[in-house]
Each structure stands twice: as structure tokens, then as C-alpha cells.
Design a protein around this motif. Structure first.
Motif, PDB file in Angstrom:
ATOM      1  N   ILE A   1       0.835  -1.212   0.000  1.00 48.78           N
ATOM      2  CA  ILE A   1       0.000   0.000   0.000  1.00 48.78           C
ATOM      3  C   ILE A   1       0.864   1.253   0.000  1.00 48.78           C
ATOM      4  O   ILE A   1       0.671   2.180  -0.787  1.00 48.78           O
ATOM      5  N   TRP A   2       1.856   1.299   0.888  1.00 50.44           N
ATOM      6  CA  TRP A   2       2.697   2.508   0.984  1.00 50.44           C
ATOM      7  C   TRP A   2       3.616   2.640  -0.217  1.00 50.44           C
ATOM      8  O   TRP A   2       3.930   3.758  -0.635  1.00 50.44           O
ATOM      9  N   GLY A   3       4.047   1.504  -0.783  1.00 44.23           N
ATOM     10  CA  GLY A   3       4.885   1.588  -1.978  1.00 44.23           C
ATOM     11  C   GLY A   3       4.138   2.258  -3.124  1.00 44.23           C
ATOM     12  O   GLY A   3       4.674   3.110  -3.834  1.00 44.23           O
ATOM     13  N   LYS A   4       2.876   1.884  -3.285  1.00 44.12           N
ATOM     14  CA  LYS A   4       2.057   2.472  -4.350  1.00 44.12           C
ATOM     15  C   LYS A   4       1.774   3.945  -4.062  1.00 44.12           C
ATOM     16  O   LYS A   4       1.824   4.802  -4.956  1.00 44.12           O
ATOM     17  N   LEU A   5       1.466   4.246  -2.801  1.00 43.98           N
ATOM     18  CA  LEU A   5       1.168   5.626  -2.425  1.00 43.98           C
ATOM     19  C   LEU A   5       2.411   6.504  -2.566  1.00 43.98           C
ATOM     20  O   LEU A   5       2.320   7.681  -2.923  1.00 43.98           O
ATOM     21  N   GLY A   6       3.596   5.919  -2.312  1.00 43.91           N
ATOM     22  CA  GLY A   6       4.852   6.657  -2.480  1.00 43.91           C
ATOM     23  C   GLY A   6       5.071   7.068  -3.925  1.00 43.91           C
ATOM     24  O   GLY A   6       5.583   8.158  -4.207  1.00 43.91           O
ATOM     25  N   ASP A   7       4.677   6.189  -4.861  1.00 43.36           N
ATOM     26  CA  ASP A   7       4.764   6.531  -6.290  1.00 43.36           C
ATOM     27  C   ASP A   7       3.856   7.708  -6.627  1.00 43.36           C
ATOM     28  O   ASP A   7       4.166   8.517  -7.507  1.00 43.36           O
ATOM     29  N   LYS A   8       2.734   7.793  -5.919  1.00 40.09           N
ATOM     30  CA  LYS A   8       1.720   8.793  -6.254  1.00 40.09           C
ATOM     31  C   LYS A   8       2.005  10.170  -5.646  1.00 40.09           C
ATOM     32  O   LYS A   8       1.916  11.190  -6.326  1.00 40.09           O
ATOM     33  N   ILE A   9       2.369  10.216  -4.349  1.00 33.18           N
ATOM     34  CA  ILE A   9       2.546  11.513  -3.677  1.00 33.18           C
ATOM     35  C   ILE A   9       4.011  11.893  -3.494  1.00 33.18           C
ATOM     36  O   ILE A   9       4.314  13.018  -3.108  1.00 33.18           O
ATOM     37  N   GLY A  10       4.922  10.937  -3.735  1.00 33.56           N
ATOM     38  CA  GLY A  10       6.345  11.211  -3.549  1.00 33.56           C
ATOM     39  C   GLY A  10       6.877  10.547  -2.292  1.00 33.56           C
ATOM     40  O   GLY A  10       6.237  10.566  -1.237  1.00 33.56           O
ATOM     41  N   LEU A  11       8.049   9.935  -2.404  1.00 34.64           N
ATOM     42  CA  LEU A  11       8.624   9.168  -1.303  1.00 34.64           C
ATOM     43  C   LEU A  11       9.026  10.051  -0.122  1.00 34.64           C
ATOM     44  O   LEU A  11       8.846   9.682   1.036  1.00 34.64           O
ATOM     45  N   LYS A  12       9.572  11.243  -0.426  1.00 32.98           N
ATOM     46  CA  LYS A  12      10.013  12.125   0.649  1.00 32.98           C
ATOM     47  C   LYS A  12       8.832  12.589   1.489  1.00 32.98           C
ATOM     48  O   LYS A  12       8.905  12.612   2.726  1.00 32.98           O
ATOM     49  N   LYS A  13       7.725  12.924   0.830  1.00 27.27           N
ATOM     50  CA  LYS A  13       6.525  13.360   1.546  1.00 27.27           C
ATOM     51  C   LYS A  13       5.956  12.216   2.380  1.00 27.27           C
ATOM     52  O   LYS A  13       5.524  12.410   3.518  1.00 27.27           O
ATOM     53  N   LEU A  14       5.970  11.001   1.806  1.00 28.84           N
ATOM     54  CA  LEU A  14       5.455   9.835   2.521  1.00 28.84           C
ATOM     55  C   LEU A  14       6.328   9.514   3.734  1.00 28.84           C
ATOM     56  O   LEU A  14       5.809   9.158   4.804  1.00 28.84           O
ATOM     57  N   LEU A  15       7.638   9.636   3.590  1.00 32.95           N
ATOM     58  CA  LEU A  15       8.542   9.410   4.709  1.00 32.95           C
ATOM     59  C   LEU A  15       8.274  10.403   5.838  1.00 32.95           C
ATOM     60  O   LEU A  15       8.266  10.040   7.016  1.00 32.95           O
ATOM     61  N   PHE A  16       8.026  11.647   5.480  1.00 33.40           N
ATOM     62  CA  PHE A  16       7.696  12.681   6.465  1.00 33.40           C
ATOM     63  C   PHE A  16       6.416  12.299   7.219  1.00 33.40           C
ATOM     64  O   PHE A  16       6.361  12.401   8.461  1.00 33.40           O
ATOM     65  N   ILE A  17       5.395  11.836   6.487  1.00 26.85           N
ATOM     66  CA  ILE A  17       4.141  11.411   7.115  1.00 26.85           C
ATOM     67  C   ILE A  17       4.392  10.231   8.062  1.00 26.85           C
ATOM     68  O   ILE A  17       3.869  10.186   9.183  1.00 26.85           O
ATOM     69  N   GLY A  18       5.215   9.274   7.601  1.00 28.26           N
ATOM     70  CA  GLY A  18       5.534   8.102   8.425  1.00 28.26           C
ATOM     71  C   GLY A  18       6.218   8.483   9.730  1.00 28.26           C
ATOM     72  O   GLY A  18       5.915   7.929  10.798  1.00 28.26           O
ATOM     73  N   LEU A  19       7.133   9.440   9.665  1.00 29.10           N
ATOM     74  CA  LEU A  19       7.833   9.891  10.874  1.00 29.10           C
ATOM     75  C   LEU A  19       6.872  10.569  11.843  1.00 29.10           C
ATOM     76  O   LEU A  19       6.970  10.368  13.073  1.00 29.10           O
ATOM     77  N   ILE A  20       5.962  11.378  11.305  1.00 23.36           N
ATOM     78  CA  ILE A  20       4.970  12.051  12.145  1.00 23.36           C
ATOM     79  C   ILE A  20       4.070  11.022  12.839  1.00 23.36           C
ATOM     80  O   ILE A  20       3.847  11.090  14.060  1.00 23.36           O
ATOM     81  N   VAL A  21       3.559  10.065  12.051  1.00 24.17           N
ATOM     82  CA  VAL A  21       2.666   9.035  12.602  1.00 24.17           C
ATOM     83  C   VAL A  21       3.390   8.210  13.659  1.00 24.17           C
ATOM     84  O   VAL A  21       2.860   7.956  14.751  1.00 24.17           O
ATOM     85  N   PHE A  22       4.624   7.801  13.358  1.00 21.78           N
ATOM     86  CA  PHE A  22       5.392   6.971  14.284  1.00 21.78           C
ATOM     87  C   PHE A  22       5.728   7.738  15.560  1.00 21.78           C
ATOM     88  O   PHE A  22       5.617   7.205  16.670  1.00 21.78           O
TER      89      PHE A  22
END
Length: 276
Positions: A1-22
Motif C-alpha cells: 500500500i505505501w509503496g504504491k502511495l509513495g509513487d503517487k505523492i512522492g517518497l520524501k513526503k510519505l517518509l515525512f508522514i511516516g515519521l509524524i505518525v510513528f
């Protein structure tokens, strides 16, 4: 799921979201005053952790030049091994001598540090033309729901099977998991923008890599999940002592990674995987 979403919104933005959530879920896990609240925020923490795991690997193949990727993945593996080594020591020490809350709160400054790095660093995409078409693709929500239900019902059955004496609820969960898997495969075969491109599994080296990774994570999961209970409850060791014993596996993991990095420079990944 996150791999596909990373393609769509950008990996750097997704990593930022992951850090916030974690980071936020770690904070509230430390504040939990009963097991239900703790379980809920651990669930959220698992979502954040899965984002970090996926994006950390994907960003190497996306931002690092191909000639440096073997070395970059070696550094990533070393980081994982170092994290497991330090985690067993620090976790055991905190459990023994400090309030349990700090097992979770220790994550927060690390998350803040990485977020700071993300803001200050401007990574350059080395092959942007390859990734551009994926941004306009739709997200496969039905596929995501089906694979989540498949995995959730399977894990529930394995976890609660013994407690419920493998009754009709457990059997139904296992059959439901199989049904969701079949529906997921059928969905991905017909979907124009699949969550998982099943044709990739026809690539033998790639399939071999998946199987090797699965075997390795079964070993890591069993080692880090079951052994603490055995050492503390059966062998009556302190948390600090158990942490030192648990350090053995990741410590050798870390040491061997240095040698594997050198071997990979001389031999193919295929040959090294077979050796492993």
C-alpha cells in the motif's frame, strides 16, 4: 500500500508522514494507562513503522545512482542491524532501571532529528523520467482493502487459534483469509492500476529474492519476538540480561554485513543469496 502511495505523492513526503505518525503514536503509547489504549496506539505505530520500512528502501533505488546502490543498500542493512543491536541493549536497560514509558518516548527525538534532515536536505532524483507516469495513476482502494482483510484475518487466526481451541471462528478466519487472497489476485489481474503487479512474480531472480527475504524475516521475527519471553519467564533472567543475550544475533548480523559488502563487489547478488 505505501509503496504504491509513495509513487503517487512522492517518497520524501510519505517518509515525512511516516515519521509524524510513528512519533505521535510513540508519544501516546508512552502515556497509555491501560492495555486497550496501548494496543490501539501500537496499531497506529505499526502503520508508521511500515511506512518507514518501505520508504527507506524505495528512496535508495529512487535517489541513489545505480552504480552506488549496492553500497547504499549495505549501509541500510548495517543501520537495521545496528538498530536491532542497540534496541535490545537500550530496551533491556530501560525495562530494568527506568519507567516503561521511555521504551516509546526514546523514539521521539530520533523522529525529530530525521524530520530536520528531511527539511534541510534537497535530494536529487537521478531518474525522474521513469517515475513521472506513476503520479497520474489512480490508487487501488479495493485491492488495498482486500489484502488488508486477508492478512488481518490470517494473523487473527494464528494468534487466537490456541486460545479459542481452533473452533469455527478460527476456521472461518482462515477460510476468509484464503477467500480475500483469491479476490485480491483476481482484482489485481483485471485492474488497470494494480496495487501489486503480479507479472513481477514471473521474474525468477525477483521471486527468489522475495523468498529469501521471507525466510530471513521469519528468523528475525521468531528470534526477537519469542526469545524475550523464554529468557525472562522460563529462564528467570532480568530484562537487562535478556537484552544482552538478544544482542548476539544482531551483533553478528552487523559484523557480517561489512564482509558481505566486500563480497558483493566481487560476486553477483544471486550467488551471495544462494550462499545465504
Amino acid at each position: 500500500i505505501w509503496g504504491k502511495l509513495g509513487d503517487k505523492i512522492g517518497l520524501k513526503k510519505l517518509l515525512f508522514i511516516g515519521l509524524i505518525v510513528f512519533g505521535i503514536s510513540s508519544f501516546f503509547s508512552g502515556l497509555a494507562n491501560n492495555i486497550n489504549i496501548l494496543t490501539f496506539f501500537r496499531f497506529i505505530q505499526g502503520i508508521g513503522a511500515s511506512i518507514l520500512l518501505v520508504t527507506s528502501q524505495a528512496m535508495i533505488s529512487y535517489y541513489v545512482p545505480k552504480k552506488d546502490q549496492t553500497r547504499a543498500f549495505s549501509f541500510l542493512t548495517m543501520s537495521i542491524a545496528l538498530g536491532m543491536t542497540l534496541g535490545t541493549i537500550i530496551g533491556g536497560f530501560i525495562s530494568e532501571f527506568m519507567p516503561w514509558n521511555w521504551i516509546f518516548w526514546i523514539n521521539i527525538p530520533i523522529c525529530l532529528f530525521v524530520i530536520l534532515l528531511l527539511y534541510t536536505d534537497k535530494p536529487v532524483n537521478t531518474h525522474k523520467e521513469k517515475e513521472e507516469p506513476l503520479i497520474n495513476q489512480k490508487f487501488d482502494f479495493p485491492g488495498a482493502i482486500l489484502i488488508f482483510l486477508c492478512q488481518a484475518s490470517f494473523v487473527f487466526a494464528l494468534y487466537m487459534g490456541h486460545k479459542l481451541h481452533w473452533n469455527y471462528i478460527i476456521i472461518s478466519s482462515l477460510l476468509g483469509s484464503l477467500l480475500f487472497l483469491i479476490l485480491f489476485i483476481l482484482r489485481e489481474q483485471k485492474c488497470p492500476y494494480p496495487l501489486l503487479k503480479l507479472s513481477l512474480l514471473k521474474n525468477i531472480p525477483f521471486l527468489f529474492t522475495l523468498l529469501a527475504g521471507c525466510i530471513a524475516f521469519i528468523l528475525v521475527g521468531g528470534n526477537l519476538f519469542l526469545l524475550p519471553f523464554y529468557l525472562i519467564e522460563t529462564k528467570s533472567l532480568s530484562s537487562a540480561s535478556a537484552g544482552l543475550i538478544l544482542m548476539t544475533y544482531p551483533l553478528f548480523f552487523l559484523i557480517m554485513t561489512f564482509f558481505i559488502n566486500k563480497i558483493l563487489q566481487k560476486y553477483s547478488c544471486w550467488a551471495v543469496s544462494i550462499m545465504g
